[in-house]
Motif scaffolding. Structure first.
Motif, short mmCIF file in Angstrom:
data_model
loop_
_atom_site.label_atom_id
_atom_site.label_comp_id
_atom_site.label_asym_id
_atom_site.label_seq_id
_atom_site.Cartn_x
_atom_site.Cartn_y
_atom_site.Cartn_z
N SER A 1 -14.45 33.79 -28.86
CA SER A 1 -14.66 33.23 -30.19
C SER A 1 -14.39 34.27 -31.28
O SER A 1 -13.76 33.96 -32.31
CB SER A 1 -16.09 32.70 -30.30
OG SER A 1 -16.34 32.16 -31.58
N ALA A 2 -14.86 35.49 -31.06
CA ALA A 2 -14.64 36.55 -32.04
C ALA A 2 -13.15 36.88 -32.15
O ALA A 2 -12.62 37.09 -33.26
CB ALA A 2 -15.42 37.80 -31.65
N ALA A 3 -12.46 36.92 -31.00
CA ALA A 3 -11.02 37.19 -31.02
C ALA A 3 -10.27 36.08 -31.74
O ALA A 3 -9.34 36.35 -32.52
CB ALA A 3 -10.51 37.35 -29.59
N LYS B 1 -0.18 36.42 -30.24
CA LYS B 1 -1.55 36.94 -30.26
C LYS B 1 -2.39 36.31 -29.15
O LYS B 1 -3.22 36.98 -28.52
CB LYS B 1 -2.19 36.67 -31.62
CG LYS B 1 -1.58 37.45 -32.77
CD LYS B 1 -2.18 36.99 -34.09
CE LYS B 1 -1.54 37.67 -35.29
NZ LYS B 1 -2.07 37.14 -36.57
N GLY B 2 -2.19 35.00 -28.91
CA GLY B 2 -2.91 34.34 -27.82
C GLY B 2 -2.53 34.89 -26.46
O GLY B 2 -3.38 35.03 -25.57
N VAL B 3 -1.25 35.21 -26.29
CA VAL B 3 -0.81 35.82 -25.05
C VAL B 3 -1.50 37.17 -24.84
O VAL B 3 -1.95 37.50 -23.74
CB VAL B 3 0.73 36.00 -25.04
CG1 VAL B 3 1.18 36.85 -23.86
CG2 VAL B 3 1.42 34.63 -25.01
N CYS B 4 -1.59 37.94 -25.91
CA CYS B 4 -2.26 39.25 -25.81
C CYS B 4 -3.73 39.10 -25.45
O CYS B 4 -4.27 39.90 -24.66
CB CYS B 4 -2.12 40.00 -27.13
SG CYS B 4 -0.44 40.57 -27.49
N LEU C 1 -2.89 24.90 -31.04
CA LEU C 1 -1.68 24.62 -30.28
C LEU C 1 -0.91 25.88 -29.92
O LEU C 1 -0.47 26.05 -28.77
CB LEU C 1 -0.77 23.67 -31.09
CG LEU C 1 0.51 23.23 -30.38
CD1 LEU C 1 0.18 22.45 -29.11
CD2 LEU C 1 1.37 22.38 -31.32
N GLU C 2 -0.76 26.79 -30.87
CA GLU C 2 -0.02 28.03 -30.62
C GLU C 2 -0.91 29.10 -30.01
O GLU C 2 -0.56 29.72 -29.01
CB GLU C 2 0.62 28.53 -31.92
CG GLU C 2 1.72 27.63 -32.45
CD GLU C 2 2.89 27.55 -31.50
OE1 GLU C 2 3.26 28.58 -30.91
OE2 GLU C 2 3.45 26.45 -31.33
N PHE C 3 -2.07 29.34 -30.62
CA PHE C 3 -2.93 30.43 -30.17
C PHE C 3 -3.47 30.20 -28.77
O PHE C 3 -3.62 31.14 -27.98
CB PHE C 3 -4.09 30.62 -31.15
CG PHE C 3 -4.94 31.82 -30.86
CD1 PHE C 3 -4.48 33.10 -31.12
CD2 PHE C 3 -6.22 31.68 -30.33
CE1 PHE C 3 -5.26 34.22 -30.85
CE2 PHE C 3 -7.01 32.78 -30.06
CZ PHE C 3 -6.53 34.06 -30.32
N GLY C 4 -3.74 28.94 -28.43
CA GLY C 4 -4.31 28.64 -27.12
C GLY C 4 -3.28 28.34 -26.05
O GLY C 4 -3.66 28.01 -24.91
#
Length: 309
Positions: free
Chosen positions: A34-36, A49-52, A190-193
């Motif tokens: 959640s913090a990330a 960023k989600g991949v990282c 959609l993108e981050f997850g």
């Protein structure tokens, strides 16, 4: 170790005496994710960023493997204890059955009081809107949650424990937790997850089909349930959840999935095993809990056989 962990989880579940005082590991994972998300899910490069973030979760699991290897070299009994207790904590059979059975117990009160109590109880285990649910919809949601969460919360952690020990289980639970929090096909996630959702699909591919097979074996549906599972699993919106849900539906003689409401918007999801009974009751939830324990018993037996080979 897995057999002992399954037994400990079945006996003690998630005791409030402990988890009211310290945070459960999955809760800690959730707070970190959640913090990330709050800090990274903005601006450009959201998918990257989600991949990282997912890569970091996997690296933390690998770091656990190195730590356990060091402890095993210097204190093997402590390492063994940590693996068994850690696995028992991350398995969710007892808590799953308790939460699902609570829905049946609420409905058993009868009348509008029981109906509202059933809505409140099922809202704790599903993400769909529950405010307008009648008894069949409540029962259907509870049984779907039972089938899917047996795969996600019991079979998959057990599978990855066999593959990679406690680190393998931790990696799975971290990715699965991330998927449950940010793996939605909404404008925000959609993108981050994307990475969390795709990796969760991969990690659950075998356990979901194994869970479906187990339900076919212990639920009394036999070959007919197996045929329905193979026929209807692909109708589900998830590439994995359809397998245990279709198997559970056929084994119990009921229809699952189908239309539901999310954030006020109705869906047109098809039923799995549509020829099954749709007017479900709290008794069907109780039957599903019995199947959950039979499935757990088969997993335990498989773990013991694995140990003897």
């Amino acid at each position: 170790m897995l057999a002992l962990a399954l037994l400990l989880d079945a006996l003690f579940g998630e005791p409030d005496l402990l988890w009211n005082r310290v945070s459960h590991p999955v809760v800690l994972m959730g707070r970190g994710i959640s913090a990330a998300e709050a800090g990274l899910n903005r601006g450009r490069w959201r998918r990257e960023k989600g991949v990282c973030l997912v890569a970091l979760l996997v690296l933390l699991g690998l770091a656990t493997a190195l730590a356990l290897a060091w402890i095993t070299r210097h204190a093997p009994f402590i390492a063994l204890t940590l693996e068994v207790l850690g696995a028992a904590i991350l398995l969710a059979q007892r808590s799953l059955v308790d939460h699902v059975r609570a829905v049946a117990e609420a409905l058993a009160r009868g009348g509008e009081i029981g109906l509202q109590a059933g809505r409140d109880a099922v809202a704790r285990i599903v993400g769909r809107d529950t405010a307008e649910m009648d008894e069949p919809a409540i029962a259907r949601a509870a049984i779907e949650s039972a089938a899917e969460n047996f795969s996600d919360g019991v079979a998959a952690p057990a599978f990855w424990f066999l593959i990679g020990g406690l680190p393998g289980m931790l990696i799975y639970k971290a990715v699965n937790t991330a998927d449950s929090m940010i793996g939605y096909r909404s404008a925000r996630y959609l993108e981050f997850g994307w990475a969390a959702a795709r990796l969760d699909d991969v990690l659950n591919w075998v356990p979901a089909r194994l869970s479906g097979l187990i339900f076919c074996l212990v639920g009394g549906g036999g070959r007919q349930a197996l045929a329905v599972m193979r026929r209807d699993a692909g109708l589900h919106r998830s590439p994995n959840a359809g397998w245990p849900e279709a198997a559970a539906a056929a084994s119990l003689g009921i229809a699952l999935s189908g239309p539901r409401i999310y954030d006020g918007a109705p869906t047109d999801d098809p039923f799995v095993h549509p020829e099954g009974r749709q007017e479900l009751t709290g008794e069907d939830i109780t039957r599903a809990c019995t199947v959950l324990w039979r499935a757990w018993a088969l997993l335990l037996a498989l773990a013991l056989v694995w140990a003897l080979i």
